[in-house]
Design an enzyme around this catalytic site. Structure first.
Site, mmCIF file in Angstrom:
data_model
loop_
_atom_site.group_PDB
_atom_site.id
_atom_site.type_symbol
_atom_site.label_atom_id
_atom_site.label_comp_id
_atom_site.label_asym_id
_atom_site.label_seq_id
_atom_site.Cartn_x
_atom_site.Cartn_y
_atom_site.Cartn_z
ATOM 1 N N ASP A 155 25.533 43.244 125.965
ATOM 2 C CA ASP A 155 26.528 43.564 126.982
ATOM 3 C C ASP A 155 26.119 44.763 127.828
ATOM 4 O O ASP A 155 25.477 45.691 127.338
ATOM 5 C CB ASP A 155 27.876 43.895 126.316
ATOM 6 N N MET A 193 33.924 55.121 122.921
ATOM 7 C CA MET A 193 32.616 54.799 122.359
ATOM 8 C C MET A 193 31.628 54.190 123.353
ATOM 9 O O MET A 193 30.427 54.199 123.119
ATOM 10 C CB MET A 193 32.795 53.879 121.144
#
Length: 436
Positions: A121, A342
């Site tokens: 991703d 994150m």
């Protein structure tokens, strides 16, 4: 490039069973390289990322046999190490991020492991330092070709040691763990990831003959063994898919039952959706979501301040579901601050939701404030592109709730993580069509 054509605004009804866990599958499949004996794995999801890894294992010489839907056997008794240094491997290994986890098993069993910089991703920087720093502490010699972006580690014999990980990386912990099980002596991994999928890997390795204690905690202690044997393993249901279906039910005011969810492994997921006002009922090992015809209301903190939902390493709330939380909040009563700690680029898809009429303030790359519509103003249908797996499914949920016909392009991103999603959604009443 494939496209989904979605007619939104329809209530869904029925039951849906989650697929096997994608993130667990990527770890477990790499672990078959640790033994020459046969391993049987059940509940493997039929998704692009997992199928790419299975294809990579085949090219490495692993014997793969499909016994039935989701059930495979693997035997790595004739591993082709020459493939690791071929030009083809440098192409194949870049195809998915999960390929990084072949390095630890290969290093432990054969004394060397290589990998090109893996893909995945586009959600910001995802460092590999934790992986290689851990392997170096076990005695590996590290090399990196900047021109080819090709990593390598080699060692005649790994030796156990104590290490404190800089970050509780799930894939990093898995890679180091799989190397340590065949190292000489005792290895202690502190600040280890401890999510259910990592626990599943530990349990599988112990059945193979490893000696791992502290499973489920952030300190793993591994007594190295000389060899591992075969076993049988069954994947958990995918908790990210379970969360996606909870969000889908709420946004479409649908009554849905999610079956066989392994409740004890869901952590904070049910309670986090309840904070958005969604009714999440436990029925045996199923989740039942009643139709929210009167909407759902976001809770406040006990001092009355605005609710914040943030991600954190397990047992905190998983970052993979923050995109779903954000979409679901667009039709809630009240406001919420979504804090994505994150990953630094994961909230950039909100511009597409704003185009659909959502009230979202993107404060910075990590924080977005959502002001819910309370269904008084529905989202508008539009044309959009899926940037990554989780954002893609979030946009799909938004489209299914919106009035009119939407199109989502680049659906290969969604296929990377969700098995036959269009067929399964049509089975519960969704108006969705795949156009190649």
């Amino acid at each position: 490039m494939g496209t989904f054509k979605i007619e939104g605004g329809h209530q869904l009804k029925g039951s849906i069973q989650p697929q096997g866990a994608k993130n667990e599958a990527l770890q477990i499949l790499c672990a078959v390289l640790l033994t020459s004996e046969k391993i049987t794995i059940n509940n493997i999801p039929d998704i692009v990322d997992v199928n790419k890894l299975i294809a990579l294992l085949k090219k490495l010489g692993v014997k793969v046999e499909k016994l039935s839907k989701g059930v495979y056997t693997f035997q790595a008794d004739q591993v082709n190490l020459a493939y690791l240094e071929s030009d083809q491997f440098k192409i194949d290994g870049r195809g998915l991020r999960g390929s990084i986890m072949i390095v630890g098993p290969l290093l432990a069993r054969f004394g060397r492991g290589y990998i090109p910089k893996p893909g995945g991703d586009k959600i910001g920087r995802r460092r590999l330092d934790t992986h290689f720093e851990g392997l170096i502490k076990l005695g590996a010699k590290f090399g990196y070709s900047k021109e080819e972006q090709f990593y390598g580690v080699e060692a005649e014999r790994l030796k156990g040691t104590y290490m404190l990980l800089e970050e509780a990386s799930v894939t990093g912990t898995a890679n180091i763990l799989m190397a340590a099980v065949l190292a000489e002596g005792k290895t202690t991994i502190y600040n280890a990831a401890c999510e259910p999928y990592l626990q599943q890997l530990c349990k599988m390795l112990n059945r193979m003959g490893a000696k791992i204690s502290g499973v489920g905690s952030n300190m793993l202690v591994i007594e190295g063994v000389d060899r591992l044997g075969g076993t049988e393993h069954t994947m958990l249901p995918d908790m990210i898919e379970i969360g996606s279906w909870i969000g889908l039910a709420a946004m479409t005011k649908s009554e849905l039952t999610i079956t066989n969810v392994s409740w004890n492994d869901l952590g904070l997921i049910p309670e986090t959706f309840r904070k958005l006002g969604i009714t999440v009922e436990r029925r045996g090992d199923d989740i039942h979501i009643p139709a929210h015809n009167d909407g759902y209301e976001i809770q406040s903190f006990i001092d009355g301040s605005i609710l914040t939902i943030a991600d954190a390493p397990w047992p905190g709330f998983t970052p993979d579901l923050l995109s779903i939380i954000l979409v679901v909040a667009t039709q809630a009563r009240g406001s919420v601050l979504v804090h994505q700690k994150m990953f630094e680029s994961r909230l950039f898809f909100v511009d597409k939701l704003i185009d659909m009429g959502a009230k979202i303030i993107l404060c910075d790359p990590h924080r977005a404030t959502v002001i819910g519509h309370d269904f008084k103003s529905t989202l508008k249908a539009t044309t959009m592109t899926s940037p990554d797996i989780r954002a893609g499914v979030s946009l799909l949920i938004a489209a299914l709730s919106a009035k009119g016909t939407s199109t989502i392009q680049n659906i290969e991103q969604i296929d990377r993580g969700y098995e036959n999603i269009d067929e399964r959604l049509r089975a519960i009443g969704a108006h969705i069509e795949r156009i190649d």
